[in-house]
Design a protein around this motif. Structure first.
Motif, PDB file in Angstrom:
ATOM      1  N   LEU A   1       0.823  -1.208   0.000  1.00 48.90           N
ATOM      2  CA  LEU A   1       0.000   0.000   0.000  1.00 48.90           C
ATOM      3  C   LEU A   1       0.861   1.263   0.000  1.00 48.90           C
ATOM      4  O   LEU A   1       0.574   2.223  -0.721  1.00 48.90           O
ATOM      5  N   ALA A   2       1.914   1.264   0.807  1.00 46.43           N
ATOM      6  CA  ALA A   2       2.791   2.433   0.859  1.00 46.43           C
ATOM      7  C   ALA A   2       3.381   2.736  -0.521  1.00 46.43           C
ATOM      8  O   ALA A   2       3.456   3.897  -0.939  1.00 46.43           O
ATOM      9  N   ARG A   3       3.773   1.690  -1.230  1.00 45.41           N
ATOM     10  CA  ARG A   3       4.353   1.864  -2.571  1.00 45.41           C
ATOM     11  C   ARG A   3       3.321   2.461  -3.530  1.00 45.41           C
ATOM     12  O   ARG A   3       3.650   3.300  -4.372  1.00 45.41           O
ATOM     13  N   LYS A   4       2.077   2.039  -3.397  1.00 47.28           N
ATOM     14  CA  LYS A   4       1.037   2.548  -4.286  1.00 47.28           C
ATOM     15  C   LYS A   4       0.826   4.054  -4.090  1.00 47.28           C
ATOM     16  O   LYS A   4       0.606   4.795  -5.056  1.00 47.28           O
ATOM     17  N   PHE A   5       0.897   4.513  -2.840  1.00 43.51           N
ATOM     18  CA  PHE A   5       0.753   5.947  -2.597  1.00 43.51           C
ATOM     19  C   PHE A   5       1.883   6.734  -3.248  1.00 43.51           C
ATOM     20  O   PHE A   5       1.658   7.794  -3.855  1.00 43.51           O
ATOM     21  N   VAL A   6       3.109   6.221  -3.140  1.00 41.14           N
ATOM     22  CA  VAL A   6       4.249   6.917  -3.748  1.00 41.14           C
ATOM     23  C   VAL A   6       4.150   6.879  -5.269  1.00 41.14           C
ATOM     24  O   VAL A   6       4.400   7.889  -5.942  1.00 41.14           O
ATOM     25  N   GLU A   7       3.774   5.727  -5.821  1.00 37.41           N
ATOM     26  CA  GLU A   7       3.647   5.609  -7.279  1.00 37.41           C
ATOM     27  C   GLU A   7       2.588   6.560  -7.818  1.00 37.41           C
ATOM     28  O   GLU A   7       2.792   7.220  -8.845  1.00 37.41           O
TER      29      GLU A   7
ATOM     30  N   SER B   1      -3.377  12.384   0.817  1.00 35.77           N
ATOM     31  CA  SER B   1      -3.093  13.699   0.242  1.00 35.77           C
ATOM     32  C   SER B   1      -1.886  13.685  -0.691  1.00 35.77           C
ATOM     33  O   SER B   1      -1.774  14.544  -1.564  1.00 35.77           O
ATOM     34  N   GLU B   2      -0.972  12.709  -0.532  1.00 32.89           N
ATOM     35  CA  GLU B   2       0.175  12.632  -1.438  1.00 32.89           C
ATOM     36  C   GLU B   2      -0.277  12.536  -2.894  1.00 32.89           C
ATOM     37  O   GLU B   2       0.333  13.101  -3.792  1.00 32.89           O
TER      38      GLU B   2
END
Length: 338
Positions: free
Chosen positions: A113-119, A244-245
């Protein structure tokens, strides 16, 4: 459709039968307060308040706001978000809370999930850069650098490593601001305090976006304190930071570029005090109006086959995340496709 009201002046907010009465208050040079002309607001038309000045209210007023599902977001003098009054969480679900907690505690699930937010965030940053590249800005080097960092995201084995890559992506992205903006220089990101006009706009806009995401989360079954990219902490709604990212490049940065390059916001709209740069009241009003216009803009949604506003897109993002946590549908971050 319910409206957002922005309270720039200090004042008194009261219940008046089934409406709300806001009376602005001004202080003279002797410290005496002088009430201004009151304004009456029909409660059925209000979605939330943003309070940028001191707000005098009692518990009866907040009970009334809670009954009518009206939130209040508070900002201090330095434009920092300080907290929110949120109506009772009638949608909170034990099942969802367990699912959120389980994903956070499972390192493999959390990093996905964290990777998806950054991507999602990086994709939307690149979209912004390509938009201005087609308008004569030389952004090839910035885009290539961000794409190199993006290629390393799949190999990141921990959330801190992802956060490091995200920091590098943001640094390169902000380097592009000086190439996009005509009359102001960013000279790197500075937050506490913002050192110049562009940084002041970014900090103010990010807080606006953060509170919009918080409001959307509260309208779903998600718990805003359990997050995946940003570490959950005391007294903060870290899931709002995650969501928000994705939307800061779409909502905040586009508004900043537009306002500065069209000279809607100029040097006169900032105050410089003690190595700190802040928007003055007139500057805040201009930014808030443009931000609100952006939120109400609509796009043709590919899946829903109908027009939806940017404000509603945030809520849809929360629904998608909910489905992922409950094992119903894989979460895919929103990515600009225009």
């Amino acid at each position: 459709m319910k409206k957002t009201y922005y309270l720039f002046n200090p004042g008194i907010l009261q219940r008046k039968d089934n409406t709300l009465k806001f009376t602005p208050v001004e202080e003279d040079g002797n410290g005496l307060e002088h009430p201004g002309q009151p304004r009456y607001l029909p409660v059925e038309n209000i979605g939330e308040f943003y309070a940028f000045g001191a707000l005098n209210a009692n518990s009866a007023l907040y009970n009334f706001l809670g009954q009518n599902d009206i939130a209040v977001h508070f900002f201090d003098y330095y434009e920092n978000y300080t907290g929110s009054f949120m109506p009772r969480d009638s949608l909170l679900s034990g099942r969802m809370l367990l699912a959120q907690t389980g994903y956070y505690q499972d390192k493999k699930k959390r990093i996905v999930l964290a990777r998806k937010f950054v991507e999602g965030a990086a994709f939307n940053m690149i979209k912004n850069l390509r938009y201005y590249q087609t308008r004569g800005k030389d952004l090839d080097g910035v885009i290539e650098a961000i794409e190199r960092y993006c290629s390393q995201l799949t190999g990141a084995s921990s959330v801190p490593e992802l956060m490091g890559l995200e920091g590098n992506i943001h640094q390169m992205y902000y380097d592009g601001f000086d190439l996009i903006i005509n009359d102001f220089q960013m000279d790197g990101r500075s937050k506490q305090p913002p050192s110049n006009e562009v940084n002041a706009l970014i900090s103010f806009g990010n807080m606006m976006c953060y509170s919009q995401c918080l409001r959307a989360i509260h309208q779903t079954q998600l718990n805003p304190t359990i997050s995946y990219l940003h570490t959950p902490g005391e007294r903060r709604y870290s899931l709002s930071l995650d969501v928000s990212e994705i939307f800061k490049p779409i909502l905040v940065d586009r508004v900043i570029f537009k306002l500065l390059n069209k000279k809607a916001i100029q040097e006169k709209h900032f105050d410089h005090k003690l190595n700190r740069c802040l928007l003055n009241p007139n500057g805040k009003k201009i930014f808030v109006q443009a931000f609100e216009e952006r939120l109400t803009e609509t796009i043709q949604h590919r899946s829903l086959k109908r027009k939806v506003s940017y404000r509603h897109l945030i809520k849809l993002e929360c629904y998608k995340l909910s489905k992922h946590l409950l094992g119903m549908e894989e979460y895919k971050p929103f990515k600009m496709y225009w």
